[in-house]
Write a protein that holds these residues in place. Structure first.
Motif, PDB file in Angstrom:
ATOM      1  N   ARG A  52       0.826  -1.210   0.000  1.00 10.12           N
ATOM      2  CA  ARG A  52       0.000   0.000   0.000  1.00 10.12           C
ATOM      3  C   ARG A  52       0.856   1.255   0.000  1.00 10.12           C
ATOM      4  O   ARG A  52       0.625   2.191  -0.771  1.00 10.12           O
ATOM      5  CB  ARG A  52      -0.947  -0.004   1.218  1.00 10.12           C
ATOM      6  N   GLU A  53       1.876   1.289   0.851  1.00 10.31           N
ATOM      7  CA  GLU A  53       2.743   2.469   0.931  1.00 10.31           C
ATOM      8  C   GLU A  53       3.489   2.702  -0.387  1.00 10.31           C
ATOM      9  O   GLU A  53       3.618   3.839  -0.836  1.00 10.31           O
ATOM     10  CB  GLU A  53       3.736   2.333   2.088  1.00 10.31           C
ATOM     11  N   ALA A  54       3.992   1.629  -1.005  1.00  8.61           N
ATOM     12  CA  ALA A  54       4.703   1.774  -2.281  1.00  8.61           C
ATOM     13  C   ALA A  54       3.769   2.329  -3.357  1.00  8.61           C
ATOM     14  O   ALA A  54       4.172   3.165  -4.176  1.00  8.61           O
ATOM     15  CB  ALA A  54       5.292   0.438  -2.719  1.00  8.61           C
ATOM     16  N   LEU A  55       2.521   1.897  -3.336  1.00 10.39           N
ATOM     17  CA  LEU A  55       1.548   2.392  -4.301  1.00 10.39           C
ATOM     18  C   LEU A  55       1.159   3.836  -4.001  1.00 10.39           C
ATOM     19  O   LEU A  55       1.136   4.683  -4.900  1.00 10.39           O
ATOM     20  CB  LEU A  55       0.307   1.490  -4.310  1.00 10.39           C
ATOM     21  N   GLU A  56       0.873   4.145  -2.730  1.00 10.31           N
ATOM     22  CA  GLU A  56       0.470   5.508  -2.362  1.00 10.31           C
ATOM     23  C   GLU A  56       1.580   6.532  -2.559  1.00 10.31           C
ATOM     24  O   GLU A  56       1.322   7.653  -2.985  1.00 10.31           O
ATOM     25  CB  GLU A  56       0.029   5.554  -0.892  1.00 10.31           C
ATOM     26  N   GLU A  57       2.798   6.167  -2.239  1.00 11.81           N
ATOM     27  CA  GLU A  57       3.899   7.132  -2.286  1.00 11.81           C
ATOM     28  C   GLU A  57       4.649   7.137  -3.615  1.00 11.81           C
ATOM     29  O   GLU A  57       5.097   8.179  -4.063  1.00 11.81           O
ATOM     30  CB  GLU A  57       4.873   6.883  -1.128  1.00 11.81           C
ATOM     31  N   GLY A  58       4.821   5.948  -4.212  1.00 11.65           N
ATOM     32  CA  GLY A  58       5.614   5.867  -5.434  1.00 11.65           C
ATOM     33  C   GLY A  58       4.857   5.466  -6.673  1.00 11.65           C
ATOM     34  O   GLY A  58       5.391   5.503  -7.771  1.00 11.65           O
ATOM     35  N   TYR A  59       3.594   5.055  -6.486  1.00 14.71           N
ATOM     36  CA  TYR A  59       2.753   4.612  -7.612  1.00 14.71           C
ATOM     37  C   TYR A  59       3.393   3.435  -8.343  1.00 14.71           C
ATOM     38  O   TYR A  59       3.458   3.415  -9.569  1.00 14.71           O
ATOM     39  CB  TYR A  59       2.441   5.775  -8.556  1.00 14.71           C
ATOM     40  N   VAL A  60       3.878   2.462  -7.563  1.00 10.47           N
ATOM     41  CA  VAL A  60       4.487   1.261  -8.130  1.00 10.47           C
ATOM     42  C   VAL A  60       3.892   0.017  -7.481  1.00 10.47           C
ATOM     43  O   VAL A  60       3.428   0.056  -6.340  1.00 10.47           O
ATOM     44  CB  VAL A  60       6.029   1.254  -7.974  1.00 10.47           C
ATOM     45  N   LYS A  61       3.943  -1.075  -8.246  1.00 13.24           N
ATOM     46  CA  LYS A  61       3.512  -2.381  -7.777  1.00 13.24           C
ATOM     47  C   LYS A  61       4.597  -3.382  -8.141  1.00 13.24           C
ATOM     48  O   LYS A  61       5.294  -3.201  -9.145  1.00 13.24           O
ATOM     49  CB  LYS A  61       2.206  -2.806  -8.450  1.00 13.24           C
ATOM     50  N   GLY A  62       4.712  -4.440  -7.345  1.00 14.15           N
ATOM     51  CA  GLY A  62       5.696  -5.464  -7.663  1.00 14.15           C
ATOM     52  C   GLY A  62       5.738  -6.566  -6.632  1.00 14.15           C
ATOM     53  O   GLY A  62       4.941  -6.603  -5.696  1.00 14.15           O
ATOM     54  N   LYS A  63       6.696  -7.452  -6.826  1.00 12.22           N
ATOM     55  CA  LYS A  63       6.918  -8.565  -5.900  1.00 12.22           C
ATOM     56  C   LYS A  63       7.880  -8.105  -4.816  1.00 12.22           C
ATOM     57  O   LYS A  63       8.871  -7.419  -5.104  1.00 12.22           O
ATOM     58  CB  LYS A  63       7.498  -9.765  -6.630  1.00 12.22           C
ATOM     59  N   VAL A  64       7.596  -8.506  -3.583  1.00 11.33           N
ATOM     60  CA  VAL A  64       8.455  -8.099  -2.474  1.00 11.33           C
ATOM     61  C   VAL A  64       9.101  -9.296  -1.800  1.00 11.33           C
ATOM     62  O   VAL A  64       8.566 -10.398  -1.818  1.00 11.33           O
ATOM     63  CB  VAL A  64       7.695  -7.252  -1.426  1.00 11.33           C
ATOM     64  N   GLN A  65      10.272  -9.018  -1.224  1.00 10.12           N
ATOM     65  CA  GLN A  65      10.986  -9.998  -0.414  1.00 10.12           C
ATOM     66  C   GLN A  65      11.377  -9.312   0.894  1.00 10.12           C
ATOM     67  O   GLN A  65      11.808  -8.159   0.891  1.00 10.12           O
ATOM     68  CB  GLN A  65      12.249 -10.474  -1.126  1.00 10.12           C
ATOM     69  N   TYR A  66      11.221 -10.040   1.964  1.00  6.12           N
ATOM     70  CA  TYR A  66      11.585  -9.535   3.286  1.00  6.12           C
ATOM     71  C   TYR A  66      13.108  -9.431   3.392  1.00  6.12           C
ATOM     72  O   TYR A  66      13.818 -10.361   3.011  1.00  6.12           O
ATOM     73  CB  TYR A  66      11.036 -10.501   4.340  1.00  6.12           C
ATOM     74  N   ILE A  67      13.591  -8.304   3.892  1.00  5.99           N
ATOM     75  CA  ILE A  67      15.031  -8.130   4.119  1.00  5.99           C
ATOM     76  C   ILE A  67      15.358  -8.361   5.590  1.00  5.99           C
ATOM     77  O   ILE A  67      16.239  -9.128   5.940  1.00  5.99           O
ATOM     78  CB  ILE A  67      15.504  -6.715   3.721  1.00  5.99           C
ATOM     79  N   GLY A  68      14.650  -7.672   6.465  1.00 12.12           N
ATOM     80  CA  GLY A  68      14.927  -7.767   7.891  1.00 12.12           C
ATOM     81  C   GLY A  68      14.301  -6.603   8.626  1.00 12.12           C
ATOM     82  O   GLY A  68      13.456  -5.891   8.089  1.00 12.12           O
ATOM     83  N   ALA A  69      14.742  -6.396   9.864  1.00 15.30           N
ATOM     84  CA  ALA A  69      14.166  -5.339  10.692  1.00 15.30           C
ATOM     85  C   ALA A  69      15.247  -4.657  11.510  1.00 15.30           C
ATOM     86  O   ALA A  69      16.296  -5.238  11.791  1.00 15.30           O
ATOM     87  CB  ALA A  69      13.113  -5.933  11.618  1.00 15.30           C
ATOM     88  N   ILE A  70      14.957  -3.428  11.863  1.00 11.64           N
ATOM     89  CA  ILE A  70      15.827  -2.656  12.747  1.00 11.64           C
ATOM     90  C   ILE A  70      15.073  -2.459  14.060  1.00 11.64           C
ATOM     91  O   ILE A  70      13.914  -2.051  14.058  1.00 11.64           O
ATOM     92  CB  ILE A  70      16.177  -1.288  12.135  1.00 11.64           C
ATOM     93  N   GLU A  71      15.753  -2.763  15.169  1.00 16.24           N
ATOM     94  CA  GLU A  71      15.154  -2.546  16.477  1.00 16.24           C
ATOM     95  C   GLU A  71      15.275  -1.075  16.841  1.00 16.24           C
ATOM     96  O   GLU A  71      16.338  -0.472  16.687  1.00 16.24           O
ATOM     97  CB  GLU A  71      15.869  -3.398  17.526  1.00 16.24           C
ATOM     98  N   VAL A  72      14.178  -0.521  17.324  1.00 13.56           N
ATOM     99  CA  VAL A  72      14.161   0.876  17.763  1.00 13.56           C
ATOM    100  C   VAL A  72      13.858   0.889  19.256  1.00 13.56           C
ATOM    101  O   VAL A  72      12.772   0.508  19.682  1.00 13.56           O
ATOM    102  CB  VAL A  72      13.089   1.695  17.002  1.00 13.56           C
TER     103      VAL A  72
END
Length: 143
Positions: A52-72
């Protein structure tokens, strides 16, 4: 690479979106150029939120792969509000998107423009924390 798919402490999702070897950056009002991303809406999975964010902000669609996470951690944050919007320890989740469809840019949301940047130029363009560059290096490893 810790699996956080069921974590209630994930506060946001972000991602590096690739097309023809370049990376999509969007200009977000008040933040400058950055990668698409944002908060998870109620009822969304993390992956759905990133799409949703990629579509709303960049107007793009595609396949995604998980990279990881950053602890805050807010351990050293004197402005932290216990019981507030954010958990004491939270996570920002990152994805890599292979863009399959690029739609016309309409400026309907908080972004005012999008640009395509060569990966080695990203550190000179984005206005973000240095950890984002480490995430970019991980995204570049995924093909």
């Amino acid at each position: 690479m810790k699996d956080l798919s069921d974590s209630k402490n994930v506060t946001s999702v972000h991602g590096f979106c690739f097309s023809q070897g370049n990376i999509l950056l969007v200009h977000v009002n008040g933040r400058g150029f950055n990668i698409p991303g944002g908060h998870i809406d109620k009822g969304e999975t993390q992956e759905e939120a990133f799409h949703r964010e990629a579509l709303e902000e960049g107007y793009v669609k595609g396949k995604v792969q998980y990279i990881g996470a950053i602890e805050v951690s807010h351990e050293n944050n004197p402005l932290f509000v216990p019981g507030g919007k954010y958990p004491f320890i939270g996570y920002q989740v990152f994805y890599r998107m292979a863009i399959e469809e690029c739609l016309p840019f309409r400026r309907e949301n908080e972004t005012t423009s999008r640009i395509w940047v060569e990966p080695e130029e990203v550190p000179y363009v984005i206005n973000d924390h240095e950890l984002s560059i480490l995430v970019l290096k991980e995204a570049l490893k995924i093909r």
